[in-house]
Motif scaffolding. Structure first.
Motif, PDB file in Angstrom:
ATOM      1  N   ARG A  39      81.134  69.990  57.008  1.00 36.77           N
ATOM      2  CA  ARG A  39      81.119  71.339  56.428  1.00 36.77           C
ATOM      3  C   ARG A  39      81.579  72.393  57.430  1.00 36.77           C
ATOM      4  N   SER A  40      81.181  72.247  58.671  1.00 33.76           N
ATOM      5  CA  SER A  40      81.530  73.181  59.745  1.00 33.76           C
ATOM      6  C   SER A  40      82.496  72.461  60.680  1.00 33.76           C
ATOM      7  N   GLN A  41      83.742  72.489  60.328  1.00 34.10           N
ATOM      8  CA  GLN A  41      84.747  71.696  61.023  1.00 34.10           C
ATOM      9  C   GLN A  41      85.146  72.331  62.358  1.00 34.10           C
ATOM     10  N   PRO A  42      85.824  71.593  63.215  1.00 29.11           N
ATOM     11  CA  PRO A  42      86.120  72.069  64.567  1.00 29.11           C
ATOM     12  C   PRO A  42      86.768  73.457  64.641  1.00 29.11           C
ATOM     13  N   SER A  43      87.619  73.799  63.689  1.00 26.39           N
ATOM     14  CA  SER A  43      88.253  75.121  63.709  1.00 26.39           C
ATOM     15  C   SER A  43      87.289  76.245  63.360  1.00 26.39           C
ATOM     16  N   HIS A  44      86.191  75.909  62.681  1.00 28.05           N
ATOM     17  CA  HIS A  44      85.207  76.904  62.257  1.00 28.05           C
ATOM     18  C   HIS A  44      83.790  76.320  62.384  1.00 28.05           C
ATOM     19  N   PRO A  45      83.342  76.038  63.610  1.00 28.69           N
ATOM     20  CA  PRO A  45      82.004  75.448  63.779  1.00 28.69           C
ATOM     21  C   PRO A  45      80.902  76.443  63.421  1.00 28.69           C
ATOM     22  N   ILE A 107      69.532  75.101  78.998  1.00 34.11           N
ATOM     23  CA  ILE A 107      70.808  74.893  78.331  1.00 34.11           C
ATOM     24  C   ILE A 107      71.475  76.254  78.150  1.00 34.11           C
ATOM     25  N   THR A 108      72.717  76.374  78.625  1.00 30.55           N
ATOM     26  CA  THR A 108      73.457  77.630  78.479  1.00 30.55           C
ATOM     27  C   THR A 108      74.439  77.574  77.315  1.00 30.55           C
ATOM     28  N   ASP A 109      74.958  76.407  77.038  1.00 31.67           N
ATOM     29  CA  ASP A 109      75.797  76.219  75.854  1.00 31.67           C
ATOM     30  C   ASP A 109      75.746  74.749  75.472  1.00 31.67           C
ATOM     31  N   LEU A 110      75.871  74.524  74.180  1.00 34.18           N
ATOM     32  CA  LEU A 110      75.734  73.165  73.654  1.00 34.18           C
ATOM     33  C   LEU A 110      76.661  73.019  72.452  1.00 34.18           C
ATOM     34  N   THR A 111      77.329  71.875  72.366  1.00 34.19           N
ATOM     35  CA  THR A 111      78.109  71.544  71.173  1.00 34.19           C
ATOM     36  C   THR A 111      77.589  70.220  70.645  1.00 34.19           C
ATOM     37  N   GLY A 112      77.246  70.211  69.369  1.00 33.92           N
ATOM     38  CA  GLY A 112      76.772  69.006  68.709  1.00 33.92           C
ATOM     39  C   GLY A 112      77.741  68.585  67.613  1.00 33.92           C
TER      40      GLY A 112
END
Length: 119
Positions: A39-45, A107-112
């Motif tokens: 639903r939240s694809q790489p171009s629009h996470p 944690i300062t930034d995280l991508t799941g």
């Protein structure tokens, strides 16, 4: 220069105990969380900025009737990565891999990136 270690046991307790507040304590005040899925694809996470928005995401996820298991976690050189598996009561499974940066034990930034069973 003194550094603070990341608390992997708090990560495990927060995930497996479904404690959003414990997980939130592991994030820096100005942290950013990004989630990618079908639903939240790489171009629009999905992006949450700061502890208030991250708290809303974590509270939603960990209030759901499902189990969560921390499968593995790696911490080193200012980075963190983990794999989490989840299961709803109907047997639907979810898998999430997360990777991010840490500073002073937070944690300062995280991508799941997550995927789940679909009918």
């Amino acid at each position: 220069m003194a550094t603070t270690a990341f608390d992997t046991e708090a990560l495990r307790m927060g995930i497996e105990g479904r404690k959003a507040s414990t997980l939130l304590s592991l994030y820096a005040d100005d942290a950013e969380m990004r989630m990618v899925d079908h639903r939240s694809q790489p171009s629009h996470p999905m992006v949450a900025h700061g502890r208030t928005e991250i708290d809303a995401v974590l509270s939603d996820v960990y209030s759901r009737d499902m189990t969560h298991k921390l499968e593995s976690v790696i911490v080193g050189d200012g980075h963190i990565a983990w794999m989490e598996s989840c299961e709803y009561p109907d047997g639907t499974k979810v898998l999430c891999n997360a990777m991010g940066n840490i500073k002073d034990g937070k944690i300062t930034d995280l991508t799941g990136i997550q995927a789940w069973d679909e009918a």
